[in-house]
Motif scaffolding. Structure first.
Motif, PDB file in Angstrom:
ATOM      1  N   MET A 245       0.809  -1.211   0.000  1.00 40.96           N
ATOM      2  CA  MET A 245       0.000   0.000   0.000  1.00 40.96           C
ATOM      3  C   MET A 245       0.847   1.269   0.000  1.00 40.96           C
ATOM      4  N   ILE A 246       2.066   1.200   0.531  1.00 38.57           N
ATOM      5  CA  ILE A 246       2.911   2.393   0.556  1.00 38.57           C
ATOM      6  C   ILE A 246       3.907   2.411  -0.596  1.00 38.57           C
ATOM      7  N   THR A 247       3.798   1.448  -1.511  1.00 40.55           N
ATOM      8  CA  THR A 247       4.674   1.394  -2.684  1.00 40.55           C
ATOM      9  C   THR A 247       3.830   1.635  -3.933  1.00 40.55           C
ATOM     10  N   PRO A 248       3.920   2.817  -4.566  1.00 36.95           N
ATOM     11  CA  PRO A 248       3.030   3.111  -5.708  1.00 36.95           C
ATOM     12  C   PRO A 248       3.178   2.140  -6.868  1.00 36.95           C
ATOM     13  N   ALA A 249       4.411   1.772  -7.223  1.00 37.91           N
ATOM     14  CA  ALA A 249       4.608   0.874  -8.368  1.00 37.91           C
ATOM     15  C   ALA A 249       3.988  -0.489  -8.106  1.00 37.91           C
ATOM     16  N   ALA A 250       4.154  -1.014  -6.899  1.00 36.40           N
ATOM     17  CA  ALA A 250       3.556  -2.310  -6.567  1.00 36.40           C
ATOM     18  C   ALA A 250       2.040  -2.216  -6.512  1.00 36.40           C
ATOM     19  N   ARG A 251       1.521  -1.103  -6.044  1.00 35.54           N
ATOM     20  CA  ARG A 251       0.067  -0.940  -5.972  1.00 35.54           C
ATOM     21  C   ARG A 251      -0.548  -0.847  -7.362  1.00 35.54           C
ATOM     22  N   ARG A 252       0.159  -0.225  -8.304  1.00 34.25           N
ATOM     23  CA  ARG A 252      -0.365  -0.152  -9.674  1.00 34.25           C
ATOM     24  C   ARG A 252      -0.403  -1.523 -10.337  1.00 34.25           C
TER      25      ARG A 252
ATOM     26  N   GLY B  12       8.372  -8.347 -15.772  1.00 29.26           N
ATOM     27  CA  GLY B  12       7.233  -7.516 -16.151  1.00 29.26           C
ATOM     28  C   GLY B  12       6.271  -7.226 -15.025  1.00 29.26           C
ATOM     29  N   ILE B  13       6.438  -7.845 -13.862  1.00 30.54           N
ATOM     30  CA  ILE B  13       5.584  -7.615 -12.701  1.00 30.54           C
ATOM     31  C   ILE B  13       6.478  -7.159 -11.555  1.00 30.54           C
ATOM     32  N   HIS B  14       6.002  -6.189 -10.802  1.00 30.66           N
ATOM     33  CA  HIS B  14       6.773  -5.729  -9.653  1.00 30.66           C
ATOM     34  C   HIS B  14       6.982  -6.903  -8.684  1.00 30.66           C
ATOM     35  N   PRO B  15       8.217  -7.136  -8.242  1.00 31.53           N
ATOM     36  CA  PRO B  15       8.471  -8.308  -7.374  1.00 31.53           C
ATOM     37  C   PRO B  15       7.689  -8.268  -6.072  1.00 31.53           C
ATOM     38  N   LEU B  16       7.432  -7.080  -5.542  1.00 30.74           N
ATOM     39  CA  LEU B  16       6.650  -6.988  -4.311  1.00 30.74           C
ATOM     40  C   LEU B  16       5.207  -7.409  -4.553  1.00 30.74           C
ATOM     41  N   THR B  17       4.670  -7.033  -5.699  1.00 28.41           N
ATOM     42  CA  THR B  17       3.297  -7.428  -6.036  1.00 28.41           C
ATOM     43  C   THR B  17       3.176  -8.932  -6.208  1.00 28.41           C
ATOM     44  N   LEU B  18       4.105  -9.517  -6.953  1.00 29.54           N
ATOM     45  CA  LEU B  18       4.031 -10.953  -7.228  1.00 29.54           C
ATOM     46  C   LEU B  18       4.240 -11.772  -5.959  1.00 29.54           C
TER      47      LEU B  18
ATOM     48  N   TRP C   3      -2.872 -14.278 -11.849  1.00 31.20           N
ATOM     49  CA  TRP C   3      -2.804 -15.708 -12.167  1.00 31.20           C
ATOM     50  C   TRP C   3      -1.375 -16.235 -12.042  1.00 31.20           C
ATOM     51  N   ARG C   4      -0.377 -15.388 -12.254  1.00 27.37           N
ATOM     52  CA  ARG C   4       0.992 -15.823 -12.009  1.00 27.37           C
ATOM     53  C   ARG C   4       1.232 -16.068 -10.520  1.00 27.37           C
ATOM     54  N   GLY C   5       0.782 -15.137  -9.685  1.00 33.65           N
ATOM     55  CA  GLY C   5       0.942 -15.323  -8.247  1.00 33.65           C
ATOM     56  C   GLY C   5       0.159 -16.509  -7.721  1.00 33.65           C
ATOM     57  N   ALA C   6      -1.037 -16.757  -8.291  1.00 33.80           N
ATOM     58  CA  ALA C   6      -1.822 -17.919  -7.858  1.00 33.80           C
ATOM     59  C   ALA C   6      -1.108 -19.218  -8.203  1.00 33.80           C
ATOM     60  N   TRP C   7      -0.484 -19.286  -9.378  1.00 33.58           N
ATOM     61  CA  TRP C   7       0.246 -20.487  -9.781  1.00 33.58           C
ATOM     62  C   TRP C   7       1.457 -20.716  -8.887  1.00 33.58           C
ATOM     63  N   LEU C   8       2.180 -19.658  -8.562  1.00 31.01           N
ATOM     64  CA  LEU C   8       3.339 -19.786  -7.679  1.00 31.01           C
ATOM     65  C   LEU C   8       2.918 -20.172  -6.266  1.00 31.01           C
ATOM     66  N   SER C   9       1.804 -19.631  -5.790  1.00 32.33           N
ATOM     67  CA  SER C   9       1.337 -19.990  -4.445  1.00 32.33           C
ATOM     68  C   SER C   9       0.893 -21.449  -4.386  1.00 32.33           C
ATOM     69  N   LEU C  10       0.325 -21.961  -5.480  1.00 35.66           N
ATOM     70  CA  LEU C  10      -0.071 -23.369  -5.512  1.00 35.66           C
ATOM     71  C   LEU C  10       1.155 -24.277  -5.443  1.00 35.66           C
TER      72      LEU C  10
ATOM     73  N   TRP D 230       9.935 -12.030  -1.092  1.00 32.90           N
ATOM     74  CA  TRP D 230      10.111 -10.767  -1.817  1.00 32.90           C
ATOM     75  C   TRP D 230      11.526 -10.702  -2.391  1.00 32.90           C
ATOM     76  N   ALA D 231      12.520 -11.066  -1.588  1.00 35.31           N
ATOM     77  CA  ALA D 231      13.900 -11.056  -2.067  1.00 35.31           C
ATOM     78  C   ALA D 231      14.119 -12.096  -3.165  1.00 35.31           C
ATOM     79  N   GLN D 232      13.506 -13.271  -3.026  1.00 40.31           N
ATOM     80  CA  GLN D 232      13.678 -14.291  -4.064  1.00 40.31           C
ATOM     81  C   GLN D 232      13.098 -13.825  -5.392  1.00 40.31           C
ATOM     82  N   THR D 233      11.895 -13.245  -5.359  1.00 43.83           N
ATOM     83  CA  THR D 233      11.257 -12.801  -6.596  1.00 43.83           C
ATOM     84  C   THR D 233      12.036 -11.675  -7.256  1.00 43.83           C
ATOM     85  N   ALA D 234      12.613 -10.779  -6.452  1.00 40.37           N
ATOM     86  CA  ALA D 234      13.325  -9.629  -7.011  1.00 40.37           C
ATOM     87  C   ALA D 234      14.718  -9.990  -7.497  1.00 40.37           C
TER      88      ALA D 234
END
Length: 363
Positions: A67-74, A187-193, A83-90, A242-246
């Motif tokens: 919420m305090i990171t504009p790029a991740a919030r966008r 193509g996706i902000h690592p914090l968002t994913l 759907w990428r995050g859902a696949w990784l969470s599965l 977060w560190a792994q994704t980034a």
């Protein structure tokens, strides 16, 4: 110069491959430390309830950061991020579920070794999914680390059981999660994913916890349980994924898998330091081999070997006799010098006292 001054935005320097590997190694150290905390906590509450509460705290922390990171919030508005995050969470939930179910019918040594088999599966899965062909150096490092895992876990190959098959499925999920993080993290902000990944993991763990008895607030208030939940949730889950994704975008999947193979090494060393768990010589040798395998896979480290001979060049390009043959051969015709241009084409007249007219450009 215009009246208004424009300032370019400050650019953040991309981390190098070595720095990314060091940070991922620090993440692995945190995961190794959570082994001891998790082992002490699941003696008081069921496994999936511990995971559900741990991931819920991690999700709440990631919501505040997003919420305090504009790029991740966008990037939350992108359907591909969900759907990428859902696949990784599965895939991530499969690692916890299959390992927990497999431990019920197999030994911890077999489960630890088969989970570490993911270090072999990652370069094999990266070939068709990422198009990265494994190098000979990487394969040698994987073989060394596999032998080290067998020594560290005390794997003796006592036979194949259903639990061993479930733990092997856990290793497949670990390998796919590493490869897919590198594949879909672009193509996706690592914090968002990573946030969507942990949110989905929280939902799946909560559904699985419904099949286990509620421990009650008395079990949660046991000394050391809440401390373990907070440590495993914030640095061990929220910041770690977060560190792994980034940072995995600045290295490769095979190198990441070899770094993650240090997790049982750190777990064994911390268990020996904190809980005074016995550490046999075979386990020490396994730790050393895993460390050697990780160093061998690092391309920034130059391995000892025979010196390379200089590349043989074409003699036609380096022989001065051949390069200057056209100019040094006495038989070759010499270039003809052009005749100088006459300034006054008319012949001189001796009867003319002023002489011939001079050229306007003549001095």
């Amino acid at each position: 110069m215009s009246s208004s001054t424009h300032f370019s935005p400050m650019t953040i320097r991309r981390p190098s491959r070595r720095l990314a590997n060091l940070i991922l190694l620090a993440v692995t150290l945190v995961w190794g430390a959570t082994f001891t905390l998790t082992k002490d906590s699941i003696d008081h509450i069921p496994v999936f309830w511990f995971l559900a509460i741990r991931f819920f705290v991690a999700s709440a922390a990631l919501v505040c950061i997003v919420m305090i990171t504009p790029a991740a919030r966008r990037d939350l508005a992108k359907p591909s991020a969900w759907w990428r995050g859902a696949w990784l969470s599965l895939l991530l939930f499969g690692t916890y579920a299959f390992q927990t179910l497999g431990l019920s019918t197999t030994t911890p040594a077999t489960a630890g070794f088969l989970t570490g088999v993911s270090v072999i599966l990652v370069p094999l899965a990266a070939w068709p999914l990422l198009g990265v062909r494994p190098k000979v150096r990487t394969l040698c490092a994987v073989a060394i680390a596999t032998v080290g895992l067998a020594l560290l876990c005390g794997f003796q190959g006592d036979g194949w059981t259903t639990g061993a098959g479930l733990v092997l499925l856990c290793a497949v999920c670990v390998a796919l999660q590493v490869v897919e993080t590198e594949r879909w993290g672009r193509g996706i902000h690592p914090l968002t994913l990573s946030s969507i990944e942990v949110w989905g993991l929280t939902l799946a763990s909560t559904l699985a916890a419904g099949f286990q008895p509620w421990p009650g607030w008395g079990g949660l208030s046991t000394p050391g349980v809440w401390q373990a939940i907070v440590i495993c949730a914030i640095p061990g889950t929220a910041l770690a994924y977060w560190a792994q994704t980034a940072l995995q975008q600045h290295t490769d999947a095979a190198q990441t898998a070899l770094i993650f193979s240090m997790e049982p090494v750190f777990a064994a060393l911390i268990g020996w330091l904190v809980r005074r768990d016995p550490l046999a010589m075979a386990s020490v040798a396994g730790c050393v081999l895993i460390l050697v395998g990780m160093l061998v896979a690092d391309e920034n480290i130059r391995l000892p070997g025979p010196a390379r001979l200089p590349r043989r060049t074409n003699p036609r390009r380096t022989n001065p006799r051949r390069t200057n043959r056209r100019h040094t051969n006495p038989r070759s015709p010499k270039p003809r010098n052009p005749k100088p241009r006459r300034l006054n084409p008319r012949p001189a007249d001796p009867s003319d006292p002023e002489g011939p007219p001079r050229h306007p450009d003549a001095p």
